[in-house]
Design a protein around this motif. Structure first.
Motif, mmCIF file in Angstrom:
data_model
loop_
_atom_site.group_PDB
_atom_site.id
_atom_site.type_symbol
_atom_site.label_atom_id
_atom_site.label_comp_id
_atom_site.label_asym_id
_atom_site.label_seq_id
_atom_site.Cartn_x
_atom_site.Cartn_y
_atom_site.Cartn_z
ATOM 1 N N ALA A 4 0.839 -1.199 0.000
ATOM 2 C CA ALA A 4 0.000 0.000 0.000
ATOM 3 C C ALA A 4 0.874 1.249 0.000
ATOM 4 C CB ALA A 4 -0.913 0.006 1.227
ATOM 5 N N THR A 5 0.372 2.318 -0.599
ATOM 6 C CA THR A 5 1.093 3.592 -0.616
ATOM 7 C C THR A 5 0.429 4.643 0.281
ATOM 8 O OG1 THR A 5 -0.155 4.411 -2.531
ATOM 9 C CG2 THR A 5 1.864 3.164 -2.969
ATOM 10 N N GLU A 6 -0.805 4.354 0.746
ATOM 11 C CA GLU A 6 -1.528 5.293 1.601
ATOM 12 C C GLU A 6 -2.215 4.531 2.726
ATOM 13 O OE1 GLU A 6 -4.137 7.980 -0.495
ATOM 14 O OE2 GLU A 6 -2.945 7.809 -2.332
ATOM 15 N N ASP A 7 -2.460 5.232 3.848
ATOM 16 C CA ASP A 7 -3.180 4.621 4.961
ATOM 17 C C ASP A 7 -4.621 4.297 4.563
ATOM 18 O OD1 ASP A 7 -0.975 4.769 6.609
ATOM 19 O OD2 ASP A 7 -1.591 6.661 7.553
ATOM 20 N N ASP A 8 -5.205 3.339 5.266
ATOM 21 C CA ASP A 8 -6.617 2.960 5.092
ATOM 22 C C ASP A 8 -6.938 2.586 3.645
ATOM 23 O OD1 ASP A 8 -7.255 3.417 7.835
ATOM 24 O OD2 ASP A 8 -7.341 5.564 7.416
ATOM 25 N N THR A 9 -6.056 1.811 3.041
ATOM 26 C CA THR A 9 -6.294 1.315 1.685
ATOM 27 C C THR A 9 -7.059 0.003 1.753
ATOM 28 O OG1 THR A 9 -4.270 2.346 0.833
ATOM 29 C CG2 THR A 9 -5.190 0.527 -0.438
ATOM 30 N N GLU A 10 -8.200 -0.043 1.087
ATOM 31 C CA GLU A 10 -9.007 -1.262 1.042
ATOM 32 C C GLU A 10 -8.585 -2.095 -0.165
ATOM 33 O OE1 GLU A 10 -11.114 -2.206 3.334
ATOM 34 O OE2 GLU A 10 -10.920 -0.360 4.512
ATOM 35 N N VAL A 11 -8.026 -3.264 0.113
ATOM 36 C CA VAL A 11 -7.537 -4.158 -0.937
ATOM 37 C C VAL A 11 -8.478 -5.349 -1.061
ATOM 38 C CG1 VAL A 11 -5.629 -5.647 -1.679
ATOM 39 C CG2 VAL A 11 -5.150 -3.445 -0.575
ATOM 40 N N THR A 12 -8.851 -5.680 -2.291
ATOM 41 C CA THR A 12 -9.744 -6.806 -2.555
ATOM 42 C C THR A 12 -9.061 -7.787 -3.491
ATOM 43 O OG1 THR A 12 -11.700 -5.392 -2.306
ATOM 44 C CG2 THR A 12 -11.996 -7.495 -3.434
ATOM 45 N N ILE A 13 -8.896 -9.024 -3.029
ATOM 46 C CA ILE A 13 -8.283 -10.079 -3.831
ATOM 47 C C ILE A 13 -9.392 -11.044 -4.262
ATOM 48 C CG2 ILE A 13 -6.528 -11.888 -3.918
ATOM 49 C CD1 ILE A 13 -5.335 -9.151 -3.331
ATOM 50 N N THR A 14 -9.595 -11.189 -5.564
ATOM 51 C CA THR A 14 -10.601 -12.100 -6.097
ATOM 52 C C THR A 14 -9.886 -13.260 -6.781
ATOM 53 O OG1 THR A 14 -12.100 -10.229 -6.461
ATOM 54 C CG2 THR A 14 -12.647 -12.308 -7.544
ATOM 55 N N PHE A 15 -9.933 -14.428 -6.162
ATOM 56 C CA PHE A 15 -9.192 -15.574 -6.682
ATOM 57 C C PHE A 15 -9.869 -16.136 -7.931
ATOM 58 C CE2 PHE A 15 -8.160 -15.449 -2.138
ATOM 59 C CZ PHE A 15 -6.772 -15.344 -2.221
ATOM 60 N N HIS A 16 -9.047 -16.564 -8.879
ATOM 61 C CA HIS A 16 -9.557 -17.110 -10.137
ATOM 62 C C HIS A 16 -10.516 -18.261 -9.843
ATOM 63 C CE1 HIS A 16 -9.700 -18.951 -14.099
ATOM 64 N NE2 HIS A 16 -9.117 -17.888 -14.599
ATOM 65 N N PRO A 17 -11.654 -18.325 -10.532
ATOM 66 C CA PRO A 17 -12.652 -19.339 -10.209
ATOM 67 C C PRO A 17 -12.315 -20.754 -10.640
ATOM 68 C CG PRO A 17 -13.371 -18.029 -12.086
ATOM 69 C CD PRO A 17 -12.129 -17.370 -11.570
ATOM 70 N N ASN A 18 -11.266 -20.944 -11.453
ATOM 71 C CA ASN A 18 -11.037 -22.268 -12.038
ATOM 72 C C ASN A 18 -9.668 -22.871 -11.737
ATOM 73 O OD1 ASN A 18 -13.570 -22.130 -13.313
ATOM 74 N ND2 ASN A 18 -12.698 -20.982 -15.023
ATOM 75 N N HIS A 19 -8.919 -22.342 -10.794
ATOM 76 C CA HIS A 19 -7.531 -22.783 -10.652
ATOM 77 C C HIS A 19 -7.225 -23.548 -9.363
ATOM 78 C CE1 HIS A 19 -5.682 -19.795 -13.796
ATOM 79 N NE2 HIS A 19 -6.477 -20.689 -14.326
ATOM 80 N N GLY A 20 -8.236 -23.965 -8.603
ATOM 81 C CA GLY A 20 -7.990 -24.811 -7.435
ATOM 82 C C GLY A 20 -7.223 -24.150 -6.318
ATOM 83 N N THR A 21 -7.375 -22.850 -6.166
ATOM 84 C CA THR A 21 -6.613 -22.088 -5.180
ATOM 85 C C THR A 21 -6.965 -22.484 -3.746
ATOM 86 O OG1 THR A 21 -6.586 -20.219 -6.693
ATOM 87 C CG2 THR A 21 -6.095 -19.741 -4.389
ATOM 88 N N VAL A 22 -5.936 -22.535 -2.884
ATOM 89 C CA VAL A 22 -6.137 -22.696 -1.444
ATOM 90 C C VAL A 22 -5.154 -21.762 -0.745
ATOM 91 C CG1 VAL A 22 -6.085 -24.243 0.539
ATOM 92 C CG2 VAL A 22 -6.843 -25.112 -1.677
ATOM 93 N N VAL A 23 -5.666 -20.666 -0.166
ATOM 94 C CA VAL A 23 -4.839 -19.698 0.555
ATOM 95 C C VAL A 23 -5.375 -19.576 1.978
ATOM 96 C CG1 VAL A 23 -4.172 -17.268 0.724
ATOM 97 C CG2 VAL A 23 -4.180 -18.408 -1.503
ATOM 98 N N LEU A 24 -4.494 -19.707 2.966
ATOM 99 C CA LEU A 24 -4.885 -19.561 4.366
ATOM 100 C C LEU A 24 -4.441 -18.192 4.855
ATOM 101 C CD1 LEU A 24 -6.017 -20.857 6.983
ATOM 102 C CD2 LEU A 24 -3.663 -21.615 7.470
ATOM 103 N N TYR A 25 -5.419 -17.369 5.296
ATOM 104 C CA TYR A 25 -5.097 -16.039 5.809
ATOM 105 C C TYR A 25 -5.919 -15.766 7.066
ATOM 106 C CZ TYR A 25 -4.527 -11.008 6.224
ATOM 107 O OH TYR A 25 -4.264 -9.756 6.708
#
Length: 202
Positions: free
Chosen positions: A63-84
């Motif tokens: 981020a370059t500024e405070d209070d930045t809202e980041v949205t990550i949209t994972f690809h619907p077809n690639h079998g993603t598994v991310v633990l956060y």
């Protein structure tokens, strides 16, 4: 390593115009990339990685500024598994994170899937990166594994015509990954080969 939000971003300023180059200092690694200046950053990106990965694919946001809202949209077809933060995010899921200036978010896939095509969005300008922790390209199967990383170009700067320059005297060592921004994209290679991208596949 791992999936983490931390205060590790670095701001570099200069009195005159400079070029900044990032380099992985790990042993037997040559992963390197140019770092884009702040005035070229924007709000929307797509991740790009090498497939199939030897280890996990990953992406990063600074981020370059405070209070930045980041949205990550994972690809619907690639079998993603991310633990956060104790929550598993899978293909098609949306992860939202609020970041302050110079905080960095790193996401690594736990299923050795392809994060390519994952959309990175923000309400303020951010720097975005993606690649592989370590991997071996087909022509490097007997070589040490290497990290692959690139700072991403924002979507508004994408184009329709590109020229690839092969490695002199060794053109078979070059590989290219293509990511379509829109569905129903047709890509034509100079030798007449047609690649049809139906859903932002790579």
């Amino acid at each position: 390593s791992g999936t983490i939000l931390e205060n590790s971003g670095v701001l570099i300023t200069a009195t005159n115009t400079i070029v900044v180059y990032g380099l992985n200092q790990a042993v037997d690694s040559c992963g390197a990339f140019n770092i884009l200046p702040l005035d070229s950053l924007a709000f929307n990106y797509y991740a790009v990685a090498w497939w199939p990965p030897t280890s996990s694919t990953q992406l990063g946001v600074v981020a370059t500024e405070d209070d930045t809202e980041v949205t990550i949209t994972f690809h619907p077809n690639h079998g993603t598994v991310v633990l956060y933060n104790g929550v598993l995010y899978m293909q098609g899921d949306v992860l939202q994170v609020t970041m302050d200036a110079y905080q960095s978010l790193q996401l690594q896939d736990r299923a050795n899937s392809d994060l390519s095509g994952t959309k990175i969005g923000a309400d303020k300008p951010v720097a975005a990166f993606s690649g592989n922790t370590y991997t071996a390209l087909p022509s490097m199967e007997n070589q040490p594994l290497d990290g692959v990383v690139e700072q991403l170009t924002p979507l508004h700067a994408w184009g329709r015509h590109f020229v690839f320059v092969p490695t002199p005297e060794n053109p078979t060592s070059d590989f290219y990954v293509l990511v379509a921004r829109d569905e129903d994209t047709e890509i034509v290679i100079s030798d007449g080969q047609v690649v049809y991208m139906s859903d932002r596949n790579t």
